[in-house]
Design a protein around this motif. Structure first.
Motif, mmCIF file in Angstrom:
data_model
loop_
_atom_site.group_PDB
_atom_site.id
_atom_site.type_symbol
_atom_site.label_atom_id
_atom_site.label_comp_id
_atom_site.label_asym_id
_atom_site.label_seq_id
_atom_site.Cartn_x
_atom_site.Cartn_y
_atom_site.Cartn_z
ATOM 1 N N TYR A 16 0.821 -1.276 0.022
ATOM 2 C CA TYR A 16 -0.042 0.142 -0.022
ATOM 3 C C TYR A 16 0.798 1.192 -0.114
ATOM 4 C CZ TYR A 16 -3.803 3.196 1.501
ATOM 5 O OH TYR A 16 -4.263 4.460 1.761
ATOM 6 N N GLN A 17 1.937 1.331 0.552
ATOM 7 C CA GLN A 17 2.824 2.222 0.705
ATOM 8 C C GLN A 17 3.586 2.622 -0.586
ATOM 9 O OE1 GLN A 17 3.176 4.331 3.528
ATOM 10 N NE2 GLN A 17 1.832 2.718 4.282
ATOM 11 N N VAL A 18 3.789 1.729 -1.659
ATOM 12 C CA VAL A 18 4.381 1.771 -2.887
ATOM 13 C C VAL A 18 3.104 2.436 -3.419
ATOM 14 C CG1 VAL A 18 5.101 0.730 -4.931
ATOM 15 C CG2 VAL A 18 5.929 0.133 -2.586
ATOM 16 N N GLN A 19 2.043 2.035 -3.330
ATOM 17 C CA GLN A 19 0.757 2.630 -4.182
ATOM 18 C C GLN A 19 0.743 3.795 -4.067
ATOM 19 O OE1 GLN A 19 -2.455 -0.138 -3.335
ATOM 20 N NE2 GLN A 19 -1.194 -1.833 -3.868
ATOM 21 N N VAL A 39 1.773 13.802 7.439
ATOM 22 C CA VAL A 39 1.050 12.635 8.164
ATOM 23 C C VAL A 39 0.537 11.589 7.149
ATOM 24 C CG1 VAL A 39 0.183 13.972 10.067
ATOM 25 C CG2 VAL A 39 -1.080 13.928 8.118
ATOM 26 N N ASP A 40 0.001 10.542 7.377
ATOM 27 C CA ASP A 40 -0.357 9.390 6.244
ATOM 28 C C ASP A 40 -1.358 10.038 5.418
ATOM 29 O OD1 ASP A 40 -0.081 6.853 5.483
ATOM 30 O OD2 ASP A 40 -1.995 6.429 6.259
ATOM 31 N N LEU A 41 -1.048 9.522 4.170
ATOM 32 C CA LEU A 41 -1.591 10.190 2.976
ATOM 33 C C LEU A 41 -2.842 9.003 2.599
ATOM 34 C CD1 LEU A 41 0.760 11.335 0.395
ATOM 35 C CD2 LEU A 41 -1.253 12.535 1.128
ATOM 36 N N SER A 42 -3.983 9.456 2.021
ATOM 37 C CA SER A 42 -5.041 8.369 1.664
ATOM 38 C C SER A 42 -6.079 9.298 0.642
ATOM 39 C CB SER A 42 -5.563 7.945 2.652
ATOM 40 O OG SER A 42 -6.413 8.933 3.411
ATOM 41 N N GLU A 43 -6.912 8.739 -0.077
ATOM 42 C CA GLU A 43 -7.795 9.533 -0.759
ATOM 43 C C GLU A 43 -8.624 10.451 0.321
ATOM 44 O OE1 GLU A 43 -11.459 9.367 -3.788
ATOM 45 O OE2 GLU A 43 -10.116 7.750 -3.778
ATOM 46 N N MET A 44 -9.108 9.794 1.296
ATOM 47 C CA MET A 44 -10.112 10.579 2.383
ATOM 48 C C MET A 44 -9.248 11.583 2.970
ATOM 49 S SD MET A 44 -12.894 9.998 1.331
ATOM 50 C CE MET A 44 -13.605 11.232 2.846
ATOM 51 N N GLY A 45 -7.956 11.438 3.234
ATOM 52 C CA GLY A 45 -7.051 12.322 3.821
ATOM 53 C C GLY A 45 -7.002 13.810 3.295
ATOM 54 N N VAL A 46 -6.750 13.661 1.697
ATOM 55 C CA VAL A 46 -6.641 14.853 0.914
ATOM 56 C C VAL A 46 -7.978 15.294 0.992
ATOM 57 C CG1 VAL A 46 -4.383 14.239 0.178
ATOM 58 C CG2 VAL A 46 -6.693 13.526 -1.227
ATOM 59 N N ILE A 47 -8.958 14.549 0.819
ATOM 60 C CA ILE A 47 -10.389 15.143 0.759
ATOM 61 C C ILE A 47 -10.933 15.833 1.892
ATOM 62 C CG2 ILE A 47 -12.712 14.463 0.553
ATOM 63 C CD1 ILE A 47 -11.163 13.959 -2.125
ATOM 64 N N ASN A 48 -10.533 15.163 3.341
ATOM 65 C CA ASN A 48 -10.812 15.872 4.369
ATOM 66 C C ASN A 48 -10.066 17.346 4.451
ATOM 67 O OD1 ASN A 48 -12.621 13.893 4.930
ATOM 68 N ND2 ASN A 48 -11.046 12.682 6.427
ATOM 69 N N ILE A 105 -2.493 -4.090 -10.954
ATOM 70 C CA ILE A 105 -2.124 -2.769 -10.880
ATOM 71 C C ILE A 105 -3.492 -1.893 -10.373
ATOM 72 C CG2 ILE A 105 -1.437 -0.887 -12.219
ATOM 73 C CD1 ILE A 105 0.822 -2.466 -11.821
ATOM 74 N N VAL A 106 -4.477 -2.133 -11.196
ATOM 75 C CA VAL A 106 -5.839 -1.312 -11.090
ATOM 76 C C VAL A 106 -6.328 -1.615 -9.634
ATOM 77 C CG1 VAL A 106 -8.016 -0.907 -11.976
ATOM 78 C CG2 VAL A 106 -5.872 -0.977 -13.426
ATOM 79 N N GLN A 107 -6.654 -3.203 -9.672
ATOM 80 C CA GLN A 107 -7.287 -3.880 -8.348
ATOM 81 C C GLN A 107 -7.041 -3.336 -7.152
ATOM 82 O OE1 GLN A 107 -8.713 -7.932 -9.061
ATOM 83 N NE2 GLN A 107 -8.603 -7.971 -6.764
ATOM 84 N N PRO A 108 -5.711 -3.435 -6.988
ATOM 85 C CA PRO A 108 -5.124 -3.030 -5.469
ATOM 86 C C PRO A 108 -5.492 -1.661 -5.101
ATOM 87 C CG PRO A 108 -3.480 -4.188 -6.759
ATOM 88 C CD PRO A 108 -4.543 -3.884 -7.713
ATOM 89 N N GLN A 118 -9.163 1.934 -1.333
ATOM 90 C CA GLN A 118 -9.763 3.174 -1.512
ATOM 91 C C GLN A 118 -9.151 4.185 -2.187
ATOM 92 O OE1 GLN A 118 -13.224 2.838 -0.420
ATOM 93 N NE2 GLN A 118 -12.567 0.521 -0.006
ATOM 94 N N LEU A 119 -8.311 4.129 -3.060
ATOM 95 C CA LEU A 119 -7.676 4.879 -3.968
ATOM 96 C C LEU A 119 -8.349 4.904 -5.247
ATOM 97 C CD1 LEU A 119 -3.937 4.164 -3.056
ATOM 98 C CD2 LEU A 119 -5.439 6.057 -2.143
ATOM 99 N N ARG A 120 -9.569 5.674 -5.316
ATOM 100 C CA ARG A 120 -10.343 5.681 -6.585
ATOM 101 C C ARG A 120 -10.639 6.869 -7.206
ATOM 102 N NH1 ARG A 120 -14.984 1.769 -3.759
ATOM 103 N NH2 ARG A 120 -13.639 0.197 -3.015
ATOM 104 N N PHE A 121 -10.742 7.979 -6.631
ATOM 105 C CA PHE A 121 -11.054 9.440 -7.196
ATOM 106 C C PHE A 121 -11.918 9.129 -8.441
ATOM 107 C CE2 PHE A 121 -7.071 9.936 -5.054
ATOM 108 C CZ PHE A 121 -7.207 11.095 -4.218
ATOM 109 N N GLU A 122 -13.432 8.667 -8.229
ATOM 110 C CA GLU A 122 -14.136 8.413 -9.187
ATOM 111 C C GLU A 122 -15.001 9.753 -9.630
ATOM 112 O OE1 GLU A 122 -15.489 3.733 -8.557
ATOM 113 O OE2 GLU A 122 -15.702 5.121 -6.712
ATOM 114 N N SER A 123 -14.437 10.638 -10.218
ATOM 115 C CA SER A 123 -15.163 11.757 -10.467
ATOM 116 C C SER A 123 -16.312 11.645 -11.247
ATOM 117 C CB SER A 123 -14.066 13.018 -11.203
ATOM 118 O OG SER A 123 -13.103 13.193 -10.419
#
Length: 355
Positions: A45-48, A166-175, A255-258, A263-268
């Motif tokens: 997950y860290q590499v992703q 701090v730890d990065l995630s989609e919801m992290g940058v969203i928040n 590549i894609v499924q992981p 939860q790294l999706r950014f489904e605009s």
């Protein structure tokens, strides 16, 4: 004659050993690129996150983010916001040209007062991956906003620039982004229209944030999406670096499924249907990072979700002859006119936010 024959055999032996070495190296590279590296990506997950966010790419180098003037921005202040998750966010406030004179504000309070009493549009900028709020193409855009006489707020998500690491995630940058936008809405308090501008990964961030806020009937006056993708799965698949892998049978699984599972999706293309304010999509045909076709897919999805309302969803296609690519739509000669027209139309329709 014999020495010549011996010499020939020696040269043949050298060439043979060299070719054998080349073959071994090629096999090792092949195994690494098509075997080991994809498996590392799938199970780490860290590499992703590192590859997606590229927050470890620090540029420009040697910039003091506390001093916006060092990158050529006049009439700006640096400050920090602390989110409700206790994350410190590095932020710049940039004044419109009409408020820049010989006596610039001398205090945090006087800068904030100008924002509270804004009568000109206010732009909140959400940047893409890598770099920080001082990256050159971002500065060019701020300066354009400034010349158009707009207020600008720009910031770095967590783990970018001088924001908290701090730890990065989609919801992290969203928040983080949601917090900054809600802060801005409270500060401006309907005195001026607020527009959100997202670029690249920032289009996924801004679309998600505005979809969340729209559920509470909180909407800015408008949204600009510069060089957007429709969703991260398609962006990963269509990225130029993926072209050597995408036809392999394991590509989606490795590549894609992981990314999707983490939860790294950014489904605009899903979030955009919930956004209530007018949307302007800007995309260059020669974009070699986010292919133009993905911007079109997002535009088509938005049209379907919003009932083909041309006043709600617009798209500007920028011809490849301008050579603006992924980063430099800010140099497009018609961009000031496009922005001003969209701002004028959207500001008339904007309704006060309910707080």
């Amino acid at each position: 004659m014999v020495p010549v024959i011996i010499a020939d055999f020696w040269y043949i032996g050298v060439i043979y050993r060299f070719l054998l070495w080349i073959i071994k190296v090629s096999i090792c590279i092949y195994i690494f690129l098509l075997g080991l590296l994809p498996l590392v990506f799938r199970y780490s997950y860290q590499v992703q996150k590192k590859i997606l966010f590229l927050n470890f790419v620090h540029w420009p180098l040697g910039i003091d983010l506390s001093k916006p003037e060092t990158v050529g921005i006049k009439g700006a202040r640096n400050f920090y916001l602390t989110t409700d998750e206790n994350v410190k966010i590095g932020t710049w406030q940039i004044l419109p040209q009409s408020l820049i004179n010989e006596s610039l504000p001398e205090s945090e309070e006087s800068y904030e007062a100008l924002l509270r009493n804004a009568t000109r549009p206010v732009f909140l900028y959400m940047h893409g991956n890598s770099g920080n709020r001082a990256s050159s193409h971002r500065v060019e855009l701020y300066q354009l906003f400034q010349r158009l006489n707009f207020h600008v707020i720009c910031f770095d998500y967590r783990s970018y620039g001088d924001s908290d690491n701090v730890d990065l995630s989609e919801m992290g940058v969203i928040n983080d982004s949601k917090f900054v936008l809600e802060w801005l809405i409270k500060i401006v308090n309907n005195s001026a229209p607020i527009f959100v501008w997202g670029h690249s990964l920032g289009t996924g961030v801004s679309s998600h944030v505005l979809a969340i806020l729209a559920s509470n009937d909180v909407n800015p006056a408008g949204l600009f999406l510069e060089s957007p993708f429709n969703n991260l799965a398609d962006e990963i698949t269509e990225h130029p670096l993926a072209q050597i892998f995408k036809h392999l049978p394991w590509f989606h699984w490795v590549i894609v499924q992981p990314l999707y599972n983490n939860q790294l999706r950014f489904e605009s293309d899903r979030h955009i249907g919930k956004i209530q304010c007018p949307i302007m999509i800007l995309h260059a045909e020669d974009d070699n990072v986010v292919p133009f076709s993905l911007g079109e897919k997002l535009f088509n999805a938005a049209n379907e979700l919003h009932g083909y309302n041309i006043e709600q969803i617009q798209m500007t296609r920028i011809d490849s002859s301008y050579g603006l690519g992924h980063k430099y739509i800010c140099r497009y000669k018609d961009l000031p006119r496009i922005i001003e027209n969209f701002v004028t139309q959207s500001s008339k329709k904007a309704m006060p936010n309910k707080n």
